[in-house]
Design a protein around this motif. Structure first.
Motif, PDB file in Angstrom:
ATOM      1  N   GLN A 166       5.720   6.132   8.168  1.00  0.00           N
ATOM      2  CA  GLN A 166       4.484   5.833   8.889  1.00  0.00           C
ATOM      3  C   GLN A 166       3.449   5.220   7.956  1.00  0.00           C
ATOM      4  O   GLN A 166       2.802   4.218   8.305  1.00  0.00           O
ATOM      5  N   LEU A 167       3.288   5.798   6.779  1.00  0.00           N
ATOM      6  CA  LEU A 167       2.291   5.302   5.839  1.00  0.00           C
ATOM      7  C   LEU A 167       2.656   3.933   5.292  1.00  0.00           C
ATOM      8  O   LEU A 167       1.791   3.065   5.116  1.00  0.00           O
ATOM      9  N   GLN A 168       3.950   3.697   5.031  1.00  0.00           N
ATOM     10  CA  GLN A 168       4.366   2.394   4.526  1.00  0.00           C
ATOM     11  C   GLN A 168       4.280   1.314   5.597  1.00  0.00           C
ATOM     12  O   GLN A 168       4.030   0.150   5.286  1.00  0.00           O
ATOM     13  N   ALA A 169       4.463   1.720   6.869  1.00  0.00           N
ATOM     14  CA  ALA A 169       4.308   0.750   7.954  1.00  0.00           C
ATOM     15  C   ALA A 169       2.858   0.300   8.068  1.00  0.00           C
ATOM     16  O   ALA A 169       2.578  -0.869   8.344  1.00  0.00           O
ATOM     17  N   ALA A 170       1.934   1.251   7.839  1.00  0.00           N
ATOM     18  CA  ALA A 170       0.507   0.922   7.910  1.00  0.00           C
ATOM     19  C   ALA A 170       0.027   0.229   6.642  1.00  0.00           C
ATOM     20  O   ALA A 170      -0.852  -0.638   6.703  1.00  0.00           O
ATOM     21  N   SER A 171       0.622   0.604   5.496  1.00  0.00           N
ATOM     22  CA  SER A 171       0.205   0.021   4.206  1.00  0.00           C
ATOM     23  C   SER A 171       1.457  -0.314   3.397  1.00  0.00           C
ATOM     24  O   SER A 171       1.909   0.506   2.573  1.00  0.00           O
ATOM     25  N   PRO A 172       2.059  -1.491   3.619  1.00  0.00           N
ATOM     26  CA  PRO A 172       3.323  -1.855   2.963  1.00  0.00           C
ATOM     27  C   PRO A 172       3.272  -1.826   1.446  1.00  0.00           C
ATOM     28  O   PRO A 172       4.318  -1.723   0.797  1.00  0.00           O
ATOM     29  N   GLU A 173       2.076  -1.937   0.866  1.00  0.00           N
ATOM     30  CA  GLU A 173       1.978  -1.959  -0.594  1.00  0.00           C
ATOM     31  C   GLU A 173       2.210  -0.582  -1.222  1.00  0.00           C
ATOM     32  O   GLU A 173       2.459  -0.465  -2.423  1.00  0.00           O
ATOM     33  N   LEU A 174       2.163   0.474  -0.406  1.00  0.00           N
ATOM     34  CA  LEU A 174       2.379   1.827  -0.921  1.00  0.00           C
ATOM     35  C   LEU A 174       3.852   2.048  -1.255  1.00  0.00           C
ATOM     36  O   LEU A 174       4.729   1.759  -0.443  1.00  0.00           O
ATOM     37  N   THR A 175       4.104   2.547  -2.440  1.00  0.00           N
ATOM     38  CA  THR A 175       5.474   2.879  -2.819  1.00  0.00           C
ATOM     39  C   THR A 175       5.784   4.310  -2.397  1.00  0.00           C
ATOM     40  O   THR A 175       4.887   5.123  -2.183  1.00  0.00           O
ATOM     41  N   GLN A 176       7.065   4.606  -2.305  1.00  0.00           N
ATOM     42  CA  GLN A 176       7.467   5.967  -1.945  1.00  0.00           C
ATOM     43  C   GLN A 176       6.988   6.962  -2.990  1.00  0.00           C
ATOM     44  O   GLN A 176       6.540   8.068  -2.650  1.00  0.00           O
ATOM     45  N   ALA A 177       7.054   6.570  -4.257  1.00  0.00           N
ATOM     46  CA  ALA A 177       6.617   7.465  -5.334  1.00  0.00           C
ATOM     47  C   ALA A 177       5.131   7.774  -5.225  1.00  0.00           C
ATOM     48  O   ALA A 177       4.700   8.919  -5.439  1.00  0.00           O
ATOM     49  N   ALA A 178       4.337   6.769  -4.882  1.00  0.00           N
ATOM     50  CA  ALA A 178       2.900   6.972  -4.767  1.00  0.00           C
ATOM     51  C   ALA A 178       2.559   7.930  -3.629  1.00  0.00           C
ATOM     52  O   ALA A 178       1.620   8.725  -3.728  1.00  0.00           O
ATOM     53  N   ILE A 179       3.330   7.842  -2.551  1.00  0.00           N
ATOM     54  CA  ILE A 179       3.103   8.738  -1.416  1.00  0.00           C
ATOM     55  C   ILE A 179       3.587  10.144  -1.743  1.00  0.00           C
ATOM     56  O   ILE A 179       2.910  11.130  -1.464  1.00  0.00           O
ATOM     57  N   MET A 180       4.758  10.233  -2.359  1.00  0.00           N
ATOM     58  CA  MET A 180       5.373  11.526  -2.660  1.00  0.00           C
ATOM     59  C   MET A 180       4.462  12.407  -3.495  1.00  0.00           C
ATOM     60  O   MET A 180       4.380  13.623  -3.294  1.00  0.00           O
TER      61      MET A 180
END
Length: 240
Positions: A166-180
């Motif tokens: 959901q977060l990457q769909a809204a903000s594609p520049e976010l990496t999985q590591a940054a969210i985790m």
């Protein structure tokens, strides 16, 4: 073993199981053995030749049963009951014969669809909202796991994956590591250690929320933690 011997041995095994359960209260609930007791009692390598069925049954009583904790015993009060029954044992026999591997609908349609319907039964008994049920549209639903620990981990990983997508769909520049590194989950301070283990395996922060006099998670404490973590830039995503 051919089908003829299987029929005979199967009947003998049913009798053995019935005798075991009928006399289980005469067995010590917890085995009087030390760690490593089994190794000296069996060969150090797999046998090259098969053993007689009668000898195998004797070994069960001689070697295996002395090291068994009898969960079905009426004197067993630790952990939780196994909740097995004669119908369930018969069902296990049939499951073993069919050998169903239900990892997809195509692998076994009956298995997949029966699981879906029965999980809806459970959801209705728990009075879950309609969104949690599969129904005919298949919007929600659940799957049967092998243990409570496994179920907790799968639920946490599913929630983690959903939030990341959901977060990457809204903000594609976010990496999985940054969210985790910002994800945070919550659990009661009375929760089983498997919840903490799920957090460790899932690689997310896990916070224990104080419980009340009934050992239930305090809603006010959870709300406070949510507000504080959001203000700190964290991402709450899971409550167990």
């Amino acid at each position: 073993m051919d089908s003829s011997e299987f029929r005979r041995r199967g009947k003998e095994m049913v009798d053995y199981i019935a005798d075991y359960l009928e006399g289980i209260e005469r067995r010590p609930v917890y085995p009087d053995v030390e760690p490593g007791y089994l190794r000296p009692l069996i060969p150090t390598a797999a046998p090259q030749e098969p053993e007689a069925y009668e000898d195998i049954i004797k070994d069960i009583e001689k070697i295996i049963m002395p090291g068994v904790t009898h969960w079905h015993s009426p004197y067993f009060f630790a952990y939780f009951p196994t909740a097995s029954s004669y119908p369930a044992m018969l069902a296990d026999m049939l499951c073993g014969a069919i050998g169903c591997i239900g990892f997809s609908w195509a692998a076994s349609p009956a298995c997949t669809e029966l699981e879906t319907v029965m999980m809806d039964w459970l959801g209705k008994m728990l009075e879950l909202p309609e969104a949690f049920l599969a129904g005919r549209a298949g919007e929600g639903g659940g799957v049967i796991q092998g243990s409570a620990s496994e179920a907790t981990l799968v639920a946490l990983l599913a929630a983690r994956t959903k939030v990341i997508r959901q977060l990457q769909a809204a903000s594609p520049e976010l990496t999985q590591a940054a969210i985790m590194e910002k994800l945070v989950a919550y659990t009661s301070d009375q929760a089983h250690s498997s919840v903490e283990r799920a957090g460790l395996i899932g690689g997310v922060k896990l916070k224990a929320i104080p419980s009340d006099g009934n050992f239930s998670m305090r809603a006010s404490a959870l709300q406070e933690a949510l507000e504080q973590d959001k203000a700190a830039g964290l991402i709450p995503f899971f409550v167990s």
